[in-house]
Each structure stands twice: as structure tokens, then as C-alpha cells.
Design a protein around this motif. Structure first.
Motif, short mmCIF file in Angstrom:
data_model
loop_
_atom_site.label_atom_id
_atom_site.label_comp_id
_atom_site.label_asym_id
_atom_site.label_seq_id
_atom_site.Cartn_x
_atom_site.Cartn_y
_atom_site.Cartn_z
N UNK A 34 -16.06 67.06 -4.18
CA UNK A 34 -16.62 66.82 -5.52
C UNK A 34 -15.81 65.81 -6.31
N UNK A 35 -14.74 65.30 -5.71
CA UNK A 35 -13.82 64.38 -6.40
C UNK A 35 -13.31 65.00 -7.71
N UNK A 36 -12.83 66.24 -7.57
CA UNK A 36 -12.21 66.92 -8.71
C UNK A 36 -10.82 67.36 -8.28
N UNK A 37 -9.86 67.22 -9.20
CA UNK A 37 -8.51 67.69 -8.93
C UNK A 37 -8.34 69.01 -9.67
N UNK A 91 -10.89 60.97 -9.16
CA UNK A 91 -10.51 62.38 -9.34
C UNK A 91 -9.93 62.65 -10.72
N UNK A 92 -9.10 61.74 -11.18
CA UNK A 92 -8.49 61.96 -12.51
C UNK A 92 -9.55 61.85 -13.60
N UNK A 110 -8.33 54.07 -5.66
CA UNK A 110 -9.64 54.30 -6.26
C UNK A 110 -10.01 55.78 -6.31
N UNK A 111 -9.69 56.50 -5.23
CA UNK A 111 -9.99 57.94 -5.18
C UNK A 111 -9.23 58.67 -6.30
N UNK A 112 -7.98 58.28 -6.52
CA UNK A 112 -7.21 58.90 -7.61
C UNK A 112 -7.90 58.65 -8.95
N UNK A 113 -8.42 57.43 -9.12
CA UNK A 113 -9.12 57.10 -10.36
C UNK A 113 -10.34 58.01 -10.55
N UNK A 152 -11.47 47.81 -10.62
CA UNK A 152 -10.96 49.10 -10.12
C UNK A 152 -9.61 48.89 -9.43
N UNK A 153 -8.85 49.97 -9.21
CA UNK A 153 -7.58 49.80 -8.49
C UNK A 153 -7.82 49.24 -7.08
N UNK A 154 -6.77 48.69 -6.52
CA UNK A 154 -6.86 48.08 -5.20
C UNK A 154 -7.42 49.07 -4.18
N UNK A 155 -8.41 48.63 -3.41
CA UNK A 155 -9.06 49.50 -2.44
C UNK A 155 -8.50 49.26 -1.03
#
Lengths: 496, 95
Positions: free
Chosen positions: B15-18, A350-351, A345-348, B90-93
């Protein structure tokens, strides 16, 4: 198309519609045609032709009845930051690609309830972060005052598309929002009137949030009277916005035309910066002379904390933005990045956020996160809020002494070329807001009106700052100035 | 203070930024510049000044704690990029 309906003000349209000498449909078609011809200017991100035609027809039907509201049948451009039910709304950001709100902002609701027509959504800087309209997902909007496309100038920002649309006669008026100057600076760059009301005058419900304690919606119009007419319709208390004020709403148009004899107008000497170009100084003097000849009393005053307004703003606004924009996560609405097998989820998050936000937005989110982070919160965020108190007190002290309004330039320069941003550092770009930011920090109403052209033939604006809730007073003062300065030039139509 | 790469990496994560390596470098430089600008605030003595909490003084509004809106899951989900059986997907948590 009918020549004699070009560049009409709302006040003129209102009376033509009532006399049935013009129909809203005819006028709406005229603007839609202008928009079609002005694609080069990129001032609209979306044109709602079908809706506009049906709203215009509705308005024409209503015209027959006795009780017609002021804005009935008047076609508007709406900044892409206002949620409009069923129509694309994405604050010029990729992260809101495809978003169609299921609800209406209170300000546009008020507008449409009175019978106004929506021509479309106007271009802006991404999430209203910018002073040039160049950070937009849709590409830059172009200032109609540019002499030709190869010498394209910015219309200012963030409400650049709204400003360009009014200036190029692509609508009767438009709506903008102003967080640090986003209505007034583009108004100045395009030779139109822009009003930022007192914080709390207009509801923020349904306006995509940038910095909640600073954001305020307002009119962008061809004349001062038009700004008063539009404000009357869009303002008012709204239970859906806890910061909207329960306060008496005057008839803003009623004060226009009253004598300004004996009114005390402050001229803050801190606004006379060392770098101020002669043309801005001359314009300011011209404005002072006009007010003085009309009987106002000019008083040299001091706003001692002015130089700290921009640094405080660039702590507070990004801090609020970093929390407001946390909601964009690729889950609930808008853009979602492609993820790879094994991504969590974090990757989602961030991307999605890295691909969906532009550079200026990212920069401000990072600044905001930094100033709110452990160890820096007191030194930056609390400090800036303390300075904000001092900036507000500067104004309050003058108002207590009887000063009724202040006169300053709106911007430190005229419109600059597209692309110049890339040669400037972020801080240099932020200096565009030097004269407009203090009023947002203090929550005060302020209006920019076109005051003349410089040697290059580009418009320049002057700003009047008022006491809280006294929009009517600055509108009246601005009207006196408008009457005497006689700015009526329109840009030469090079774009068709 | 100037912001180094490590600080940028930390706030980017918050900030959840790459950021790419190049972006991290530029960001460090640009943010440092902004901070120098903002540092100007230190020159003012604010020891006896309260931080602003509301720009237009007004009583905090209260409302009764009642549901006044809702019950339209379809409208809420309509804008979601990925929906499964009436839920946001959402993807698997949890592993």
C-alpha cells in the motif's frame, strides 16, 4: 437581517425570486452572514464569498428574462469532494492540501449552468470514509441539534458538513455523495431530506473517487420537493463517465402529489434487528401508519441476505478505495512529504502517504490491499461480489412480485456525541450503515426524510427504497409522508 | 484467520504506507477484527452465483480511440508540489 427569509425551501425561494419579491443577492448575503455566525459548527471548509456575490448578481440579471431555470439564484453548499474549478477541493484530506482543480465536476457544472450560486465547500469525512465527520482534515463538523457546544453531537457522515449547513440554514440546499449511506445517515441525524439516486443517474466525473461502483451524488434539502427539483438539474447522461446511464430523465417534480392508493410497500422483516431501540421501532410504525392511511398496501417481505450486506461492503468498498487512492503519491498534486538525503522515490511515496492520509483512510487502504492480494482475492473479493449479486437479487425478486418501494428506518440510532468514535471499534462504527448499505450494493435509489424527534429532542429519519430509475415514485411517497408527519422543527440557534 | 505483524508489514509495503511498530500492532488487531466480521460471508453457498461486475446492467460503452482533450501542460503542472523545466520532479530513480 430579514427575519422572514429564514428556513426557506427552494420551491419557496424559486417563486419569490420570480415574483421579484426577493433577490438572489439579498438571499446570498443572508446565508453568508449565517455562515459567518456559525463558524462554531465548522460545516464549511471554504467560503467562496466573492464568487457567490457575482453569481447572485448574474442570476438577478437573468431573472428578468422569461426562461429562468429552476435553480437560478439558489445558493448551495458543495461537499468538498466535488472538483470546483479554481476553488480548493481536497475531500477533507491532508494529502490534497493546496489542490485547486482546473476542471469542474459534471454535477456542479450542471448546477452552475442553471444559475445556482456556490456559497462554499462543505466539511466531510476524509475521502468520504466515516459516519461522523470526525475523520476530517478540518476537524469535526458539529450537529446544529446539539443543545450546546460542551455536549456536541456529530452531524453524521460522510456528508456531515452538507447536512449541518442545510439544517442550520447556512444554504438553501447542498450536494452530498453516498457510497454506503453518506447522504442519508447525516440527513437523518440533522432532520433534513437526503436522496441517493440510482447508480448511474448522476455523472461521477470530477467527483473525487472513493468506491467507484458505489459512489453516487445527490441532493440534501429542506423538503422532498426540493430534492426532486435539484435532482432534475444535476442528473443526466455524461459521456465523460462510462457508468452514467443513457436513460430518459423524467420531471421528478411532476409525480409529486399523485395518489399512492393501492401502492404496494414492502416492510422487510430483516431490518427489525434485535438491538433496535424502541424509539426507532415506534418511528417506523408511525411511518407505516401514515402510508397505510394514505391508501398504500403494506406487505411483510423478506430480504434474506441483508445481514451479509455490511461484511460484503467492507470488502468491496476498501478494495476499490485502495486502487482509487493509489494516485496520491506526492508527485502530481497535493501534499508532499519532506525527504531526507539519500531517500528514493519509494521513500517519497511512503512518507507522503503515511503523513498525508488519516488513520481511517489508512485502515481501509490496508484492508483493501489485503483482500485484493494474491491468495486472498478469491476468498474475499470474489466472494463479496458473489454475495453482492445475491443482495441485488433479493430486491429484484420483491420488485418482480409487484412491490414498488420499501420502508425502513434510516439509521439504528439518533446522532451520537463527538468523541464516542474513540470508544468504539471500527466494526461498531461500521454498524451505523446497516440500513443504508444494501441499496448502494444493489445500485437502488433511496431517500431519507425526517420523521420525528426522539425523547432527547433529536431528529430521526425514515428511508424509502425504490426500484431502479424510479426516484419519482419514492419522492412522491416521501412527499405524502412529509405532508402527514409534519416535521417542520428547526434546531434552536445556540451557536451565535 | 487473524492478521499478524508480518502480514501487516507486507500489505503496508504493497500500500506504500510506513507504519511505526505501535501502528503495526494496532493495525494487526483492528484488521483481524474486521476480518472476523467479514468472515460471515463464508456461511453462504455461492458456488453457483456469478460475481457482480456491473450494478446497473448496461452495454459497455465504446468510443473511438482519438485524443479529445489535452495540450495544457501548464495547467497539469500547476498543482504539482515540485516542478522542474516543465516536468514533475522526483528523487533519483536510477543509480
Amino acid at each position: 437581517m430579514n427575519e422572514d427569509i429564514s428556513n426557506l425551501a427552494i420551491s419557496q425561494i424559486r417563486s419569490l425570486l420570480r415574483k421579484r419579491e426577493l433577490s438572489s443577492l439579498e438571499l446570498t448575503r443572508y446565508y453568508l452572514n449565517n455562515i459567518e455566525q456559525a463558524k462554531t459548527l465548522n460545516s464549511y471548509s471554504f467560503v467562496s464569498e466573492e464568487l457567490a456575490i457575482s453569481q447572485a448578481n448574474e442570476a438577478d440579471k437573468k431573472m428578468a428574462s422569461a426562461e429562468v431555470e429552476d435553480l437560478c439564484g439558489i445558493p448551495f453548499g458543495i461537499k468538498d469532494i466535488f472538483c470546483t474549478r479554481g476553488f480548493p477541493t481536497q475531500a477533507a484530506s491532508k494529502i490534497l492540501d493546496g489542490f485547486i482543480p482546473d476542471y469542474e465536476s459534471t454535477v456542479t457544472e450542471n448546477l452552475f449552468r442553471s444559475g445556482a450560486v456556490m456559497l462554499g465547500k462543505t466539511n466531510m469525512d476524509e475521502f468520504a470514509m466515516g459516519s461522523s465527520n470526525e475523520t476530517s482534515r478540518y476537524g469535526p463538523s458539529i450537529n446544529p441539534w446539539s443543545s450546546e457546544l460542551t455536549k456536541a453531537l456529530v452531524p453524521g457522515g460522510s456528508s456531515g458538513g452538507s447536512a449541518a449547513a442545510v439544517s442550520a440554514d447556512l444554504c438553501a440546499a447542498s450536494l452530498g455523495t453516498d457510497t454506503g449511506g453518506s447522504i442519508r445517515q447525516p440527513a437523518s441525524f440533522t432532520g433534513i431530506v437526503g436522496l441517493k439516486p440510482t447508480y448511474g443517474r448522476c455523472s461521477r466525473y470530477g467527483i473525487i473517487a472513493f468506491a467507484s461502483s458505489l459512489d453516487q451524488a445527490g441532493p440534501m434539502t429542506k423538503t422532498v420537493r426540493d430534492a426532486a427539483i435539484v435532482l432534475k438539474t444535476i442528473s443526466g447522461h455524461d459521456p465523460k463517465d462510462s457508468t452514467s446511464a443513457k436513460i430518459n430523465k423524467p420531471d421528478f417534480e411532476a409525480d409529486i402529489g399523485k395518489s399512492i392508493k393501492g401502492k404496494k410497500i414492502g416492510i422487510p422483516h430483516e431490518y427489525k434487528t434485535e438491538e433496535m431501540p424502541q424509539e426507532i421501532q415506534d418511528l417506523w410504525d408511525k411511518g407505516k401508519n401514515v402510508l397505510e392511511s394514505a391508501g398504500a398496501e403494506l406487505i411483510d417481505v423478506s430480504l434474506p441476505h441483508t445481514q451479509y450486506a455490511l461484511p460484503a461492503y467492507y470488502v468491496i468498498a476498501p478494495a476499490e478505495a485502495s486502487s482509487n487512492l493509489a494516485r496520491y503519491d506526492g508527485v502530481k498534486y497535493g501534499y508532499r512529504a519532506q525527504i531526507s538525503p539519500g531517500d528514493n522515490l519509494i521513500d517519497l511515496y511512503e512518507k507522503t502517504r503515511s503523513e498525508g492520509f488519516g488513520d481511517e483512510v489508512k485502515r481501509r487502504l490496508l484492508i483493501g490491499t489485503f483482500v485484493l492480494s494474491t491468495g486472498f482475492y478469491e476468498a474475499y473479493y470474489i466472494k463479496a461480489q458473489q454475495v453482492r449479486t445475491l443482495i441485488k437479487e433479493d430486491f429484484e425478486n420483491l420488485y418482480k412480485e409487484g412491490i414498488e418501494a420499501l420502508l425502513t428506518p434510516t439509521t439504528p440510532s439518533s446522532a451520537f456525541p463527538i468523541g464516542k468514535k474513540d470508544e468504539m471499534s471500527p466494526v461498531e462504527m461500521y454498524l451505523n450503515d446497516i440500513f443504508t448499505v444494501p441499496t448502494n450494493l444493489a445500485g437502488l435509489p433511496a431517500i431519507s426524510l425526517p420523521a420525528g424527534l426522539n425523547k432527547q429532542g433529536l431528529p430521526l429519519g425514515l428511508q424509502l427504497i425504490g426500484r431502479p430509475w424510479e426516484e419519482a415514485n419514492i419522492l412522491n411517497l416521501a412527499h405524502v409522508m412529509e405532508d402527514n408527519l409534519k416535521f417542520s422543527q428547526n434546531p434552536k440557534k445556540w451557536w451565535t | 484467520m487473524s492478521i499478524d505483524r508480518e502480514v501487516v508489514k507486507k500489505i503496508a509495503k504493497l500500500s506504500r504506507l510506513k507504519l511505526t511498530v505501535a501502528q503495526t500492532e494496532t493495525t494487526a488487531k483492528e484488521l483481524s477484527e474486521v476480518l472476523v466480521f467479514v468472515k460471515k460471508l463464508e456461511k453462504i453457498d455461492t458456488s453457483s452465483v456469478s460475481p457482480m461486475t456491473t450494478v446497473t446492467p448496461m452495454e459497455s460503452k465504446e468510443r473511438s480511440d482519438k485524443i479529445s482533450d489535452g495540450n495544457y501542460p501548464d495547467e497539469i503542472l500547476r498543482n504539482a508540489p515540485n516542478v522542474k523545466e516543465g516536468f514533475f520532479s522526483v528523487p533519483k530513480v536510477i543509480e
